[in-house]
Design a protein around this motif. Structure first.
Motif, PDB file in Angstrom:
ATOM      1  N   ARG A   1       0.892  -1.160   0.000  1.00 25.19           N
ATOM      2  CA  ARG A   1       0.000   0.000   0.000  1.00 25.19           C
ATOM      3  C   ARG A   1       0.927   1.206   0.000  1.00 25.19           C
ATOM      4  O   ARG A   1       1.784   1.327   0.872  1.00 25.19           O
ATOM      5  CB  ARG A   1      -0.876  -0.010   1.246  1.00 25.19           C
ATOM      6  N   VAL A   2       0.785   2.089  -0.991  1.00 27.98           N
ATOM      7  CA  VAL A   2       1.728   3.196  -1.154  1.00 27.98           C
ATOM      8  C   VAL A   2       1.024   4.548  -1.194  1.00 27.98           C
ATOM      9  O   VAL A   2      -0.187   4.628  -1.406  1.00 27.98           O
ATOM     10  CB  VAL A   2       2.579   3.017  -2.439  1.00 27.98           C
ATOM     11  N   SER A   3       1.819   5.584  -1.024  1.00 27.02           N
ATOM     12  CA  SER A   3       1.325   6.953  -1.106  1.00 27.02           C
ATOM     13  C   SER A   3       2.508   7.856  -1.393  1.00 27.02           C
ATOM     14  O   SER A   3       3.593   7.619  -0.858  1.00 27.02           O
ATOM     15  CB  SER A   3       0.686   7.335   0.232  1.00 27.02           C
ATOM     16  N   PRO A   4       2.423   8.865  -2.180  1.00 27.10           N
ATOM     17  CA  PRO A   4       1.290   9.222  -3.038  1.00 27.10           C
ATOM     18  C   PRO A   4       1.304   8.399  -4.309  1.00 27.10           C
ATOM     19  O   PRO A   4       2.187   7.585  -4.513  1.00 27.10           O
ATOM     20  CB  PRO A   4       1.549  10.698  -3.336  1.00 27.10           C
ATOM     21  N   GLY A   5       0.367   8.663  -5.172  1.00 34.66           N
ATOM     22  CA  GLY A   5       0.291   7.947  -6.444  1.00 34.66           C
ATOM     23  C   GLY A   5      -0.767   6.881  -6.410  1.00 34.66           C
ATOM     24  O   GLY A   5      -1.862   7.099  -5.892  1.00 34.66           O
ATOM     25  N   PRO A   6      -0.417   5.692  -6.910  1.00 38.82           N
ATOM     26  CA  PRO A   6      -1.406   4.607  -6.886  1.00 38.82           C
ATOM     27  C   PRO A   6      -1.655   4.156  -5.451  1.00 38.82           C
ATOM     28  O   PRO A   6      -0.918   4.523  -4.536  1.00 38.82           O
ATOM     29  CB  PRO A   6      -0.735   3.504  -7.701  1.00 38.82           C
ATOM     30  N   ASP A   7      -2.673   3.361  -5.276  1.00 42.05           N
ATOM     31  CA  ASP A   7      -2.960   2.843  -3.936  1.00 42.05           C
ATOM     32  C   ASP A   7      -2.079   1.650  -3.587  1.00 42.05           C
ATOM     33  O   ASP A   7      -1.718   1.456  -2.429  1.00 42.05           O
ATOM     34  CB  ASP A   7      -4.437   2.433  -3.838  1.00 42.05           C
ATOM     35  N   PHE A   8      -1.755   0.834  -4.600  1.00 43.30           N
ATOM     36  CA  PHE A   8      -0.951  -0.371  -4.381  1.00 43.30           C
ATOM     37  C   PHE A   8       0.093  -0.518  -5.473  1.00 43.30           C
ATOM     38  O   PHE A   8      -0.142  -0.124  -6.620  1.00 43.30           O
ATOM     39  CB  PHE A   8      -1.838  -1.625  -4.410  1.00 43.30           C
ATOM     40  N   VAL A   9       1.214  -1.114  -5.111  1.00 45.30           N
ATOM     41  CA  VAL A   9       2.217  -1.555  -6.072  1.00 45.30           C
ATOM     42  C   VAL A   9       2.465  -3.027  -5.757  1.00 45.30           C
ATOM     43  O   VAL A   9       2.677  -3.393  -4.595  1.00 45.30           O
ATOM     44  CB  VAL A   9       3.526  -0.749  -5.976  1.00 45.30           C
ATOM     45  N   MET A  10       2.422  -3.848  -6.798  1.00 50.18           N
ATOM     46  CA  MET A  10       2.581  -5.294  -6.619  1.00 50.18           C
ATOM     47  C   MET A  10       3.703  -5.819  -7.514  1.00 50.18           C
ATOM     48  O   MET A  10       3.954  -5.268  -8.587  1.00 50.18           O
ATOM     49  CB  MET A  10       1.290  -6.020  -6.993  1.00 50.18           C
ATOM     50  N   VAL A  11       4.334  -6.889  -7.067  1.00 50.05           N
ATOM     51  CA  VAL A  11       5.285  -7.629  -7.880  1.00 50.05           C
ATOM     52  C   VAL A  11       4.637  -8.977  -8.158  1.00 50.05           C
ATOM     53  O   VAL A  11       4.233  -9.686  -7.234  1.00 50.05           O
ATOM     54  CB  VAL A  11       6.632  -7.811  -7.162  1.00 50.05           C
ATOM     55  N   VAL A  12       4.535  -9.294  -9.439  1.00 48.39           N
ATOM     56  CA  VAL A  12       3.841 -10.505  -9.888  1.00 48.39           C
ATOM     57  C   VAL A  12       4.815 -11.357 -10.692  1.00 48.39           C
ATOM     58  O   VAL A  12       5.589 -10.833 -11.494  1.00 48.39           O
ATOM     59  CB  VAL A  12       2.623 -10.111 -10.763  1.00 48.39           C
TER      60      VAL A  12
ATOM     61  N   PHE B   1      -8.218  -7.535 -11.442  1.00 51.12           N
ATOM     62  CA  PHE B   1      -8.452  -6.136 -11.768  1.00 51.12           C
ATOM     63  C   PHE B   1      -9.719  -5.907 -12.588  1.00 51.12           C
ATOM     64  O   PHE B   1     -10.608  -5.170 -12.163  1.00 51.12           O
ATOM     65  CB  PHE B   1      -7.253  -5.546 -12.518  1.00 51.12           C
ATOM     66  N   ALA B   2      -9.817  -6.543 -13.732  1.00 47.73           N
ATOM     67  CA  ALA B   2     -10.933  -6.278 -14.641  1.00 47.73           C
ATOM     68  C   ALA B   2     -12.276  -6.686 -14.051  1.00 47.73           C
ATOM     69  O   ALA B   2     -13.292  -6.029 -14.306  1.00 47.73           O
ATOM     70  CB  ALA B   2     -10.703  -6.985 -15.977  1.00 47.73           C
ATOM     71  N   SER B   3     -12.298  -7.730 -13.264  1.00 46.94           N
ATOM     72  CA  SER B   3     -13.566  -8.202 -12.716  1.00 46.94           C
ATOM     73  C   SER B   3     -13.926  -7.529 -11.383  1.00 46.94           C
ATOM     74  O   SER B   3     -14.959  -7.833 -10.804  1.00 46.94           O
ATOM     75  CB  SER B   3     -13.528  -9.727 -12.535  1.00 46.94           C
ATOM     76  N   GLN B   4     -13.097  -6.618 -10.919  1.00 44.48           N
ATOM     77  CA  GLN B   4     -13.337  -5.930  -9.645  1.00 44.48           C
ATOM     78  C   GLN B   4     -13.886  -4.525  -9.900  1.00 44.48           C
ATOM     79  O   GLN B   4     -13.201  -3.697 -10.495  1.00 44.48           O
ATOM     80  CB  GLN B   4     -12.046  -5.851  -8.828  1.00 44.48           C
ATOM     81  N   ALA B   5     -15.072  -4.259  -9.425  1.00 44.25           N
ATOM     82  CA  ALA B   5     -15.723  -2.969  -9.671  1.00 44.25           C
ATOM     83  C   ALA B   5     -14.968  -1.803  -9.047  1.00 44.25           C
ATOM     84  O   ALA B   5     -15.045  -0.680  -9.546  1.00 44.25           O
ATOM     85  CB  ALA B   5     -17.162  -3.005  -9.135  1.00 44.25           C
ATOM     86  N   ASN B   6     -14.219  -2.049  -7.980  1.00 47.79           N
ATOM     87  CA  ASN B   6     -13.547  -0.952  -7.286  1.00 47.79           C
ATOM     88  C   ASN B   6     -12.172  -0.610  -7.869  1.00 47.79           C
ATOM     89  O   ASN B   6     -11.544   0.345  -7.453  1.00 47.79           O
ATOM     90  CB  ASN B   6     -13.409  -1.268  -5.785  1.00 47.79           C
ATOM     91  N   VAL B   7     -11.679  -1.359  -8.840  1.00 51.96           N
ATOM     92  CA  VAL B   7     -10.381  -1.059  -9.448  1.00 51.96           C
ATOM     93  C   VAL B   7     -10.595  -0.029 -10.559  1.00 51.96           C
ATOM     94  O   VAL B   7     -11.288  -0.275 -11.528  1.00 51.96           O
ATOM     95  CB  VAL B   7      -9.704  -2.332  -9.999  1.00 51.96           C
ATOM     96  N   ARG B   8      -9.990   1.145 -10.353  1.00 55.21           N
ATOM     97  CA  ARG B   8     -10.157   2.231 -11.316  1.00 55.21           C
ATOM     98  C   ARG B   8      -9.072   2.240 -12.379  1.00 55.21           C
ATOM     99  O   ARG B   8      -9.335   2.460 -13.554  1.00 55.21           O
ATOM    100  CB  ARG B   8     -10.167   3.584 -10.595  1.00 55.21           C
ATOM    101  N   ASN B   9      -7.814   2.014 -11.975  1.00 52.27           N
ATOM    102  CA  ASN B   9      -6.717   2.131 -12.919  1.00 52.27           C
ATOM    103  C   ASN B   9      -5.657   1.065 -12.628  1.00 52.27           C
ATOM    104  O   ASN B   9      -5.353   0.789 -11.471  1.00 52.27           O
ATOM    105  CB  ASN B   9      -6.086   3.530 -12.812  1.00 52.27           C
TER     106      ASN B   9
END
Length: 156
Positions: free
Chosen positions: A103-114, A130-138
């Motif tokens: 969970r990061v700030s500022p900028g995106p809400d999360f940064v992940m390593v996949v 991401f695509a199937s989650q209504a709360n994911v904006r970007n």
């Protein structure tokens, strides 16, 4: 509560040695840090009990086990309330391909390593998370072309 533990020189030598190779025996570790085996064992147990050492693992080479594609992913949620953030973190925690999530700030809400096998596997993961989650904006994904440094050791 994050309480620090006071580390002396022997603790630091033990931690540095374990970060380099945690697979060595207690006798080997004790010899490398110039301590007696019972002292070394007692110190390691204290460091584990205090939460300084959280776990000991083997670090694998992704390309050798069929997961050569590394993606760094930035996620921005539509709603950032505590319950929404926790809900997303819970979703991500169930995905084995997600190695790290911050969970990061500022900028995106999360940064992940996949870490995945290929682009189709990443696409499937992106759809699930991401695509199937209504709360994911970007979502912004960056794909590693070359890893120039990978270190797990924390400087003491």
């Amino acid at each position: 509560m994050n309480e620090s533990i006071i580390l002396d020189d022997l603790d630091r030598r033990i931690l540095n040695a374990l970060q380099i190779d945690a697979a060595r025996t207690n006798n080997e570790l004790a010899a490398s840090v110039h301590a007696s085996p019972p002292t070394c064992l007692r110190r390691v147990k204290r460091l584990i009990d205090a939460g300084v050492i959280t776990r000991q693992v083997a670090i694998l080479a992704p390309e050798k086990i069929g997961t050569p594609l590394t993606a760094i992913v930035e996620i921005t949620l539509d709603r950032q309330g505590a319950e929404h953030m926790a809900e997303f973190e819970s979703l991500v925690a169930g995905e084995t391909a997600v190695l790290q999530c911050y969970r990061v700030s500022p900028g995106p809400d999360f940064v992940m390593v996949v870490q995945v096998t290929d682009m189709p596997a990443y696409h499937a993961l992106a759809h699930r998370l991401f695509a199937s989650q209504a709360n994911v904006r970007n979502v912004r994904s960056f794909f590693s072309m070359h890893r120039s440094k990978f270190e797990t050791r924390i400087a003491l």
